[in-house]
Design a protein around this motif. Structure first.
Motif, mmCIF file in Angstrom:
data_model
loop_
_atom_site.group_PDB
_atom_site.id
_atom_site.type_symbol
_atom_site.label_atom_id
_atom_site.label_comp_id
_atom_site.label_asym_id
_atom_site.label_seq_id
_atom_site.Cartn_x
_atom_site.Cartn_y
_atom_site.Cartn_z
ATOM 1 N N MET A 1 0.832 -1.203 0.000
ATOM 2 C CA MET A 1 0.000 0.000 0.000
ATOM 3 C C MET A 1 0.872 1.261 0.000
ATOM 4 O O MET A 1 0.569 2.244 -0.677
ATOM 5 C CB MET A 1 -0.914 -0.011 1.222
ATOM 6 N N THR B 1 2.697 1.592 -3.635
ATOM 7 C CA THR B 1 1.748 2.003 -4.676
ATOM 8 C C THR B 1 1.237 3.418 -4.412
ATOM 9 O O THR B 1 1.008 4.186 -5.353
ATOM 10 C CB THR B 1 0.560 1.032 -4.757
ATOM 11 N N GLY B 2 1.075 3.772 -3.137
ATOM 12 C CA GLY B 2 0.637 5.122 -2.798
ATOM 13 C C GLY B 2 1.646 6.168 -3.235
ATOM 14 O O GLY B 2 1.285 7.210 -3.793
ATOM 15 N N CYS C 1 -1.445 -0.206 -9.965
ATOM 16 C CA CYS C 1 -1.143 0.428 -8.682
ATOM 17 C C CYS C 1 -2.420 0.775 -7.926
ATOM 18 O O CYS C 1 -2.506 0.575 -6.709
ATOM 19 C CB CYS C 1 -0.306 1.688 -8.894
ATOM 20 N N ILE C 2 -3.412 1.297 -8.652
ATOM 21 C CA ILE C 2 -4.681 1.671 -8.020
ATOM 22 C C ILE C 2 -5.383 0.440 -7.459
ATOM 23 O O ILE C 2 -5.859 0.434 -6.319
ATOM 24 C CB ILE C 2 -5.591 2.396 -9.029
ATOM 25 N N HIS D 1 -3.454 -0.887 -4.494
ATOM 26 C CA HIS D 1 -3.621 0.035 -3.367
ATOM 27 C C HIS D 1 -4.981 -0.169 -2.693
ATOM 28 O O HIS D 1 -5.078 -0.243 -1.460
ATOM 29 C CB HIS D 1 -3.494 1.476 -3.872
ATOM 30 N N SER E 1 -5.196 -3.643 -0.986
ATOM 31 C CA SER E 1 -4.420 -3.604 0.262
ATOM 32 C C SER E 1 -5.190 -2.889 1.360
ATOM 33 O O SER E 1 -5.230 -3.348 2.502
ATOM 34 C CB SER E 1 -3.078 -2.902 0.022
ATOM 35 N N ALA E 2 -5.797 -1.754 0.997
ATOM 36 C CA ALA E 2 -6.571 -0.986 1.977
ATOM 37 C C ALA E 2 -7.745 -1.807 2.516
ATOM 38 O O ALA E 2 -8.028 -1.813 3.714
ATOM 39 C CB ALA E 2 -7.079 0.303 1.336
ATOM 40 N N GLY F 1 -10.263 7.954 0.147
ATOM 41 C CA GLY F 1 -9.885 7.092 -0.968
ATOM 42 C C GLY F 1 -11.040 6.826 -1.910
ATOM 43 O O GLY F 1 -10.866 6.799 -3.129
ATOM 44 N N ALA G 1 -1.346 10.080 3.382
ATOM 45 C CA ALA G 1 -0.702 9.008 2.616
ATOM 46 C C ALA G 1 0.816 9.170 2.610
ATOM 47 O O ALA G 1 1.552 8.188 2.741
ATOM 48 C CB ALA G 1 -1.240 8.985 1.193
ATOM 49 N N SER H 1 2.912 6.326 4.334
ATOM 50 C CA SER H 1 3.770 5.526 3.456
ATOM 51 C C SER H 1 5.229 5.579 3.896
ATOM 52 O O SER H 1 5.908 4.550 3.989
ATOM 53 C CB SER H 1 3.653 6.029 2.013
#
Length: 223
Positions: free
Chosen positions: A5, A8-9, A70-71, A74, A77-78, A113, A175, A179
């Protein structure tokens, strides 16, 4: 999952910064902005970005696929971290625990998000797919589409855009902090202060950088 996460963030935040710089080309003029837009798509005479290493027009699709990956990573993962967090607390949101995230942006991270994802979908439908034409014609060049979307009868879009940006930048603010902390940079009180300042600076920079051109269109400075 936290590391995935975080990485990718950061990639998505770097993309936002690049996109912001591209938008600021609106202040240089129509030729510069249109050339930039066509260059990204590989439509210019020189073959665009990454040509001839990649076939003309290929880079933009690879870029979009990487961003999409990536989105998705992300968001998955969230979601997984949310499920694990609730399971650890017995499946309830009403267990009294000590709050570690005290800022408003941290407490509204998940909703931020969702709003960010909704904004992205609208943005793609507006300027990429052109299914939502906010004052412009699908045949207009990129510069004209931008100007018409935020000037004249569509000036109210600047307010809508600003509200979206506040939500996006609140998400980005936490973020950046989260991160870099996940990646092991929050090692001391001094480092914590630096990360806080960096996170706020990135969020403010993104807001000002993205709102500048739409506001200039609404005020008639860009036409």
């Amino acid at each position: 999952m936290k590391a995935l996460m975080a990485v990718t963030g950061i990639i998505l935040i770097v993309f936002l910064l690049m996109h912001m710089v591209g938008n600021l080309k609106m202040f240089v003029g129509a030729d510069s902005f249109n050339h930039y837009a066509e260059w990204l798509k590989g439509m210019t005479e020189d073959g665009g970005i990454a040509y001839p290493i990649l076939p003309q027009g290929t880079f933009i699709w690879l870029f979009r696929l990487v961003l999409l990956a990536c989105i998705v990573a992300h968001m998955v993962s969230a979601w997984q971290l949310t499920v694990r967090d609730r399971a650890a607390r017995g499946g309830t949101n009403y267990v009294v625990t000590k709050r570690r995230a005290q800022t408003y942006s941290a407490r509204t991270m998940r909703w931020g998000g969702v709003i960010l994802a909704g904004f992205l979908v609208f943005h793609l439908l507006q300027f990429t797919v052109k299914a939502i034409t906010t004052g412009f014609k699908a045949s207009d060049d990129p510069y004209t589409m931008f100007v018409k979307s935020f000037s004249g009868p569509m000036s109210f879009m600047v307010v809508v855009y600003a509200i979206w940006l506040v939500s996006v930048c609140m998400h980005v603010r936490h973020a950046v902090w989260s991160s870099l902390t996940t990646l092991g940079l929050n090692t001391s009180e001094r480092a914590r202060g630096v990360l806080n300042a960096l996170a706020m600076a990135v969020a403010v920079l993104l807001f000002l950088g993205f709102i500048a051109a739409p506001l200039a269109c609404a005020l008639g400075w860009i036409h």
